[in-house]
Design a protein around this motif. Structure first.
Motif, PDB file in Angstrom:
ATOM      1  N   LEU A   1     -22.568  39.586  14.658  1.00 53.63           N
ATOM      2  CA  LEU A   1     -22.680  41.044  14.758  1.00 53.63           C
ATOM      3  C   LEU A   1     -23.306  41.436  16.093  1.00 53.63           C
ATOM      4  CD1 LEU A   1     -23.809  43.412  11.898  1.00 53.63           C
ATOM      5  CD2 LEU A   1     -24.582  43.779  14.228  1.00 53.63           C
ATOM      6  N   LEU A   2     -24.341  40.698  16.507  1.00 51.34           N
ATOM      7  CA  LEU A   2     -25.002  41.003  17.767  1.00 51.34           C
ATOM      8  C   LEU A   2     -24.044  40.826  18.944  1.00 51.34           C
ATOM      9  CD1 LEU A   2     -27.490  41.696  19.417  1.00 51.34           C
ATOM     10  CD2 LEU A   2     -28.222  39.319  19.229  1.00 51.34           C
ATOM     11  N   ASN A   3     -23.275  39.742  18.939  1.00 50.36           N
ATOM     12  CA  ASN A   3     -22.288  39.538  19.995  1.00 50.36           C
ATOM     13  C   ASN A   3     -21.271  40.672  20.026  1.00 50.36           C
ATOM     14  OD1 ASN A   3     -23.310  37.124  21.009  1.00 50.36           O
ATOM     15  ND2 ASN A   3     -22.167  35.884  19.548  1.00 50.36           N
ATOM     16  N   HIS A   4     -20.889  41.141  18.843  1.00 54.61           N
ATOM     17  CA  HIS A   4     -19.956  42.270  18.763  1.00 54.61           C
ATOM     18  C   HIS A   4     -20.550  43.509  19.420  1.00 54.61           C
ATOM     19  CE1 HIS A   4     -17.344  45.365  17.075  1.00 54.61           C
ATOM     20  NE2 HIS A   4     -18.420  45.945  16.578  1.00 54.61           N
ATOM     21  N   LEU A   5     -21.832  43.767  19.166  1.00 54.48           N
ATOM     22  CA  LEU A   5     -22.474  44.924  19.781  1.00 54.48           C
ATOM     23  C   LEU A   5     -22.503  44.786  21.303  1.00 54.48           C
ATOM     24  CD1 LEU A   5     -25.534  45.481  17.399  1.00 54.48           C
ATOM     25  CD2 LEU A   5     -23.370  46.723  17.417  1.00 54.48           C
ATOM     26  N   LEU A   6     -22.784  43.575  21.790  1.00 56.19           N
ATOM     27  CA  LEU A   6     -22.847  43.358  23.230  1.00 56.19           C
ATOM     28  C   LEU A   6     -21.487  43.516  23.891  1.00 56.19           C
ATOM     29  CD1 LEU A   6     -25.290  40.312  23.269  1.00 56.19           C
ATOM     30  CD2 LEU A   6     -25.758  42.605  24.154  1.00 56.19           C
ATOM     31  N   ARG A   7     -20.437  43.155  23.174  1.00 55.57           N
ATOM     32  CA  ARG A   7     -19.091  43.262  23.734  1.00 55.57           C
ATOM     33  C   ARG A   7     -18.557  44.687  23.678  1.00 55.57           C
ATOM     34  NH1 ARG A   7     -17.901  38.243  20.473  1.00 55.57           N
ATOM     35  NH2 ARG A   7     -17.807  36.508  21.954  1.00 55.57           N
ATOM     36  N   ASN A   8     -19.123  45.498  22.804  1.00 54.38           N
ATOM     37  CA  ASN A   8     -18.609  46.853  22.594  1.00 54.38           C
ATOM     38  C   ASN A   8     -19.713  47.884  22.781  1.00 54.38           C
ATOM     39  OD1 ASN A   8     -15.705  46.373  21.283  1.00 54.38           O
ATOM     40  ND2 ASN A   8     -17.118  44.862  20.439  1.00 54.38           N
ATOM     41  N   ARG A   9     -20.479  47.703  23.815  1.00 50.53           N
ATOM     42  CA  ARG A   9     -21.667  48.520  24.028  1.00 50.53           C
ATOM     43  C   ARG A   9     -21.372  49.839  24.716  1.00 50.53           C
ATOM     44  NH1 ARG A   9     -23.714  47.766  29.214  1.00 50.53           N
ATOM     45  NH2 ARG A   9     -22.339  46.511  30.482  1.00 50.53           N
ATOM     46  N   ALA A  10     -20.127  50.025  25.231  1.00 46.71           N
ATOM     47  CA  ALA A  10     -19.703  51.290  25.849  1.00 46.71           C
ATOM     48  C   ALA A  10     -20.671  51.756  26.935  1.00 46.71           C
ATOM     49  CB  ALA A  10     -19.556  52.377  24.775  1.00 46.71           C
TER      50      ALA A  10
END
Length: 376
Positions: A25-34
């Protein structure tokens, strides 16, 4: 009343037992941080992989993730020290995420955040990640998960692709029973909409346009937004605007009884005669509530503007509830411009002022809803 002098950075605690999918989940946030600059604090002693970078046993170290984000590996006792580092203006971060150890007691991290005297941080909520496929087995091995869910603000029911529809409904009902008013969001591979946790950063014109292409951009181009376009379907949002001031007592009664699944409330409230000099920025996440008074700008239209985010919420009912919180029209319009010096006007604001963070040199410290819940 003097507004806080510093901008506060929300700090989100990301918790869950080993294998639940926290790091995914954290990696997802970092990849989609806009464009949002994220500070990551890893409260663990093992090997944590964040994108292509590995932090292996580097307690007390800080590494750059190369996209404006930072990662720290810390012992819990060093949390305040690293929060001080990450909240320096030179770090230019917009949000901080603490990934708790799989065996950590998340409520302890929450207590530390709420007790922190760092004026630059604001509690951003406790997110508990649950493995849907292994939920029953996890409860057998770690019965303390019930306690963790009870203090969570948002529960991510992860790996729902590994269970059938009927089983997912059963698990959701059970998690809702254990987590009380927390919002429960289903997810696959930890993919949730980042806007559930933080607002996209607004950069000065041109700042993000002239930067180099990052790994985040390449991933987005490759995926073509195929699996990201539907993330908002897991939650609902409702907005409310009123040019009539809110009655402080009614408004606080609404907040005290906000329904299950309502995760975040953000915006500004106009309390009219209660405080004619300031509008009140509202930050509510789960059980936590904070008001920040801010002076009205000259000529600014005086409105209450709120956005509510959650899962399974009734947008119409929320708007109706807020509409009922508006102050009664005054028979004498000139009274609306009179100073708020009547005892009743002052008393009406007591409930609101309880959730205004005081400056360090003041005597009273507000009691937050989340802190009371944690200590219960």
């Amino acid at each position: 009343m003097t507004p806080p002098r510093t901008q506060q950075i929300p700090v989100v605690v990301l918790a869950g037992f080993l294998g639940s999918g926290k790091t995914t989940l954290l990696n997802h946030l970092l990849r989609n941080r806009a464009g949002t600059r994220i500070g990551v604090i890893v409260n663990d002693f093992g090997s944590i992989e964040i994108d292509a970078m590995t932090v292996a046993g580097q307690v007390g170290s800080t590494v750059s993730l190369g996209n404006g984000c930072l990662c720290c590996a810390v012992d819990a006792s060093e949390l305040d020290t690293f929060l001080e580092t990450l909240t320096r203006p030179s770090a230019r971060l917009d949000v901080i995420v603490i990934e708790a150890s799989g065996l950590a007691e998340p409520q302890e991290l929450v207590r530390m955040l709420l007790a922190s005297e760092n004026p630059h941080i604001l509690y951003g909520g406790l997110v508990e990640v649950v493995d849907a496929a292994e939920f029953d087995a996890t409860r057998e091995r770690h019965p303390e998960i019930d306690r963790h869910l009870a203090v969570a603000d948002l529960v991510v029911l992860n790996k729902t692709d590994r269970v059938g529809e009927a089983e997912q409904d059963r698990l959701r009902e059970r998690v809702v029973e254990l987590s009380g008013p927390a919002a429960v969001i289903p997810a696959v591979h930890g993919r949730i909409d980042p806007e559930l946790l933080f607002d996209p950063a607004l950069r000065p014109d041109g700042e993000e346009k002239v930067r180099q292409l990052t790994f985040e951009d390449l991933l987005r181009e490759e995926a073509g937004h195929a699996h990201e376009d539907h993330l908002h379907a897991a939650y609902e949002s409702a907005d409310f605007t009123s040019d009539t001031p809110m009655d402080p007592r009614r408004f606080m009664a609404f907040l005290d009884s906000r329904p299950e699944g309502l995760y975040r409330i953000k915006g500004f409230a106009d309390f009219g005669a209660g405080d004619r000099d300031n509008k009140y920025a509202l930050h509510a996440v789960g059980r936590f509530l904070r008001f920040v008074p801010q002076p009205w700008a000259r000529g600014e239209q005086r409105l209450t503007q709120l956005v509510m985010i959650g899962a399974g919420i009734d947008a119409g009912a929320l708007r109706d509830g807020l509409t009922a919180c508006r102050a009664e029209p005054l028979e004498n319009p000139d009274a609306a411009r009179a100073p708020a010096d009547t005892p009743d006007a002052e008393r009406s604001m007591w409930g609101v002022l309880r959730y205004v963070r005081q400056e360090p040199d003041t005597e009273d410290v507000p009691v937050d809803v989340q802190q009371a819940a944690v200590e219960a």
